[in-house]
Design a protein around this motif. Sequence first.
Motif, PDB file in Angstrom:
ATOM      1  N   GLU A 185       0.829  -1.212   0.000  1.00 31.36           N
ATOM      2  CA  GLU A 185       0.000   0.000   0.000  1.00 31.36           C
ATOM      3  C   GLU A 185       0.859   1.255   0.000  1.00 31.36           C
ATOM      4  OE1 GLU A 185      -3.389   0.532  -0.285  1.00 31.36           O
ATOM      5  OE2 GLU A 185      -3.285  -1.568  -0.886  1.00 31.36           O
ATOM      6  N   ASP A 186       1.967   1.233   0.755  1.00 35.01           N
ATOM      7  CA  ASP A 186       2.888   2.383   0.777  1.00 35.01           C
ATOM      8  C   ASP A 186       3.472   2.634  -0.612  1.00 35.01           C
ATOM      9  OD1 ASP A 186       2.412   2.590   3.447  1.00 35.01           O
ATOM     10  OD2 ASP A 186       4.305   1.721   4.104  1.00 35.01           O
ATOM     11  N   ILE A 187       3.858   1.547  -1.306  1.00 40.08           N
ATOM     12  CA  ILE A 187       4.417   1.674  -2.664  1.00 40.08           C
ATOM     13  C   ILE A 187       3.345   2.209  -3.619  1.00 40.08           C
ATOM     14  CG2 ILE A 187       5.387   0.398  -4.634  1.00 40.08           C
ATOM     15  CD1 ILE A 187       6.562  -1.580  -2.516  1.00 40.08           C
ATOM     16  N   ARG A 188       2.124   1.702  -3.468  1.00 39.01           N
ATOM     17  CA  ARG A 188       1.017   2.133  -4.331  1.00 39.01           C
ATOM     18  C   ARG A 188       0.800   3.644  -4.215  1.00 39.01           C
ATOM     19  NH1 ARG A 188      -4.417   3.053  -4.162  1.00 39.01           N
ATOM     20  NH2 ARG A 188      -4.539   2.744  -1.905  1.00 39.01           N
ATOM     21  N   PHE A 205      11.786  -5.981  -7.357  1.00 42.00           N
ATOM     22  CA  PHE A 205      12.839  -4.951  -7.277  1.00 42.00           C
ATOM     23  C   PHE A 205      13.002  -4.388  -5.861  1.00 42.00           C
ATOM     24  CE2 PHE A 205      10.910  -4.794 -11.524  1.00 42.00           C
ATOM     25  CZ  PHE A 205      12.021  -5.088 -12.312  1.00 42.00           C
ATOM     26  N   GLY A 206      12.201  -4.870  -4.901  1.00 41.07           N
ATOM     27  CA  GLY A 206      12.192  -4.290  -3.562  1.00 41.07           C
ATOM     28  C   GLY A 206      13.431  -4.610  -2.736  1.00 41.07           C
ATOM     29  N   SER A 207      13.777  -3.668  -1.867  1.00 35.52           N
ATOM     30  CA  SER A 207      14.888  -3.836  -0.922  1.00 35.52           C
ATOM     31  C   SER A 207      14.558  -3.013   0.309  1.00 35.52           C
ATOM     32  CB  SER A 207      16.195  -3.349  -1.559  1.00 35.52           C
ATOM     33  OG  SER A 207      17.181  -3.154  -0.574  1.00 35.52           O
ATOM     34  N   GLU A 245      21.917   0.482  -0.359  1.00 28.90           N
ATOM     35  CA  GLU A 245      22.556  -0.563  -1.170  1.00 28.90           C
ATOM     36  C   GLU A 245      22.194  -0.462  -2.658  1.00 28.90           C
ATOM     37  OE1 GLU A 245      21.916  -4.454   0.391  1.00 28.90           O
ATOM     38  OE2 GLU A 245      23.168  -4.108   2.154  1.00 28.90           O
ATOM     39  N   ASN A 246      21.289   0.434  -2.987  1.00 24.82           N
ATOM     40  CA  ASN A 246      20.871   0.598  -4.387  1.00 24.82           C
ATOM     41  C   ASN A 246      21.558   1.799  -5.032  1.00 24.82           C
ATOM     42  OD1 ASN A 246      18.533  -1.425  -4.800  1.00 24.82           O
ATOM     43  ND2 ASN A 246      18.080  -0.474  -2.835  1.00 24.82           N
ATOM     44  N   LYS A 247      21.817   1.696  -6.341  1.00 26.48           N
ATOM     45  CA  LYS A 247      22.459   2.788  -7.075  1.00 26.48           C
ATOM     46  C   LYS A 247      21.429   3.859  -7.425  1.00 26.48           C
ATOM     47  CE  LYS A 247      25.796  -0.422  -9.045  1.00 26.48           C
ATOM     48  NZ  LYS A 247      26.144  -1.206 -10.245  1.00 26.48           N
ATOM     49  N   ASP A 248      21.923   5.100  -7.521  1.00 31.02           N
ATOM     50  CA  ASP A 248      21.040   6.238  -7.811  1.00 31.02           C
ATOM     51  C   ASP A 248      20.429   6.172  -9.210  1.00 31.02           C
ATOM     52  OD1 ASP A 248      21.360   7.514  -5.346  1.00 31.02           O
ATOM     53  OD2 ASP A 248      23.270   8.379  -5.960  1.00 31.02           O
ATOM     54  N   ASN A 249      21.183   5.566 -10.155  1.00 32.78           N
ATOM     55  CA  ASN A 249      20.725   5.595 -11.555  1.00 32.78           C
ATOM     56  C   ASN A 249      19.905   4.372 -11.967  1.00 32.78           C
ATOM     57  OD1 ASN A 249      22.776   3.765 -11.450  1.00 32.78           O
ATOM     58  ND2 ASN A 249      23.920   4.547 -13.209  1.00 32.78           N
ATOM     59  N   GLU A 250      19.543   3.507 -10.995  1.00 35.41           N
ATOM     60  CA  GLU A 250      18.717   2.327 -11.321  1.00 35.41           C
ATOM     61  C   GLU A 250      17.255   2.746 -11.449  1.00 35.41           C
ATOM     62  OE1 GLU A 250      19.807  -1.892  -9.789  1.00 35.41           O
ATOM     63  OE2 GLU A 250      20.423  -0.511  -8.220  1.00 35.41           O
ATOM     64  N   LEU A 292      12.132   3.535  -4.303  1.00 33.83           N
ATOM     65  CA  LEU A 292      11.296   2.380  -3.943  1.00 33.83           C
ATOM     66  C   LEU A 292      11.789   1.760  -2.640  1.00 33.83           C
ATOM     67  CD1 LEU A 292       9.119   0.200  -4.738  1.00 33.83           C
ATOM     68  CD2 LEU A 292      10.961  -0.987  -5.948  1.00 33.83           C
ATOM     69  N   ALA A 293      13.115   1.630  -2.529  1.00 33.33           N
ATOM     70  CA  ALA A 293      13.705   1.043  -1.321  1.00 33.33           C
ATOM     71  C   ALA A 293      13.475   1.923  -0.095  1.00 33.33           C
ATOM     72  CB  ALA A 293      15.202   0.797  -1.532  1.00 33.33           C
ATOM     73  N   TYR A 294      13.498   3.256  -0.284  1.00 37.18           N
ATOM     74  CA  TYR A 294      13.235   4.171   0.841  1.00 37.18           C
ATOM     75  C   TYR A 294      11.819   3.971   1.387  1.00 37.18           C
ATOM     76  CZ  TYR A 294      17.497   7.054   0.603  1.00 37.18           C
ATOM     77  OH  TYR A 294      18.792   7.496   0.665  1.00 37.18           O
ATOM     78  N   VAL A 295      10.862   3.768   0.475  1.00 36.93           N
ATOM     79  CA  VAL A 295       9.464   3.542   0.881  1.00 36.93           C
ATOM     80  C   VAL A 295       9.358   2.249   1.691  1.00 36.93           C
ATOM     81  CG1 VAL A 295       7.131   3.036   0.025  1.00 36.93           C
ATOM     82  CG2 VAL A 295       8.497   4.811  -1.083  1.00 36.93           C
TER      83      VAL A 295
END
Length: 333
Positions: A248-251, A268-270, A275-280, A300-303
Amino acid sequence: MEKVSISHDKSSPIVVGLDIGTTKICAIVGRRSKDNTVEILGIGKAESAGVTRGVVSNIDKTVQGITQAIEIAASQSNVEIRVVNVGIAGQHIKSLQHRGLITRRDLNREINRKDIEKLIEDMYNLVMPPGEEIIHVLPQEFTVDNEPGIKDPIGMAGVRLEANFHIISGQVTAVKNIVKCVTKANLESHDLILEPLASSEAVLTDEEKEAGVVLVDVGGGTTDLAIFHEGIIRHTAVIPFGGNSVTEDIREGCSVMRNIAEMLKTRFGSALAEENKDNEIVCVPGLRGRESKEISVKNLAYVIQARMEEIIEHVYYEIKTSGYEKKMIGGIV
């Protein structure tokens, strides 16, 4: 091949577990062996469309899911399923500690199982708040004639028998709705089991329970927690957040449809944004031919991280309030 039929007889070697979850309904058929292990004969899964945060919100849809799961499990195991052991969870579940005692009149007779059952029966007669009923009464430790810390008093002599109990309660309506769904699916509910307790029996060893361990089960609608120490259940809790909260948060955070949000989470979640690159970037299709949408994997990972941190904070709060924070040698499972 003829189908095997099972009844509610405790000596029956075949047992069926039914987990009515928020995202899926799962039925599992097992055979008890002589060495107390269980051989899995069949598993059935179905989508759960009538359950919200562990509580039945639509009877017909839940019955439909139960029927589908049971049919698949019955087909796989070649067993005619009539009786099930049902898991119960949901944010309505509460736990409390209570102490009970009985004074024994027959001094020549040793303490036996009937004395312990009398203590447990007294706990079931506790006056609960309106709309609540007791689901489980779990003895923790006994005191015989002011001698504390006894795990099993059977066979001992004594007049005054006391015990600490961990009592688990739930809403009457929530329990009745689960039983109603099982009955409407032409099944008999043999027992209702709190899901964190069932999970602990499946995944924790006696050594871990003795050392001190926290079991955390992050489900679709709720996160279940059980704390064990010295082989005894010390605390249980059901936190009203789970995997669906993340979806729901992602939505909302990414302004996408729910099915897209679920796909983004699983593929794609983390939970660690750093740990994720800025340009992904992930490109998701637009609705009915509209322009596609680009979503940063890091955002997405921040959410996801924000919600998972909140769930873990709730878990930590429950561990702290239990009083066993410094005694968990086994950590978290």
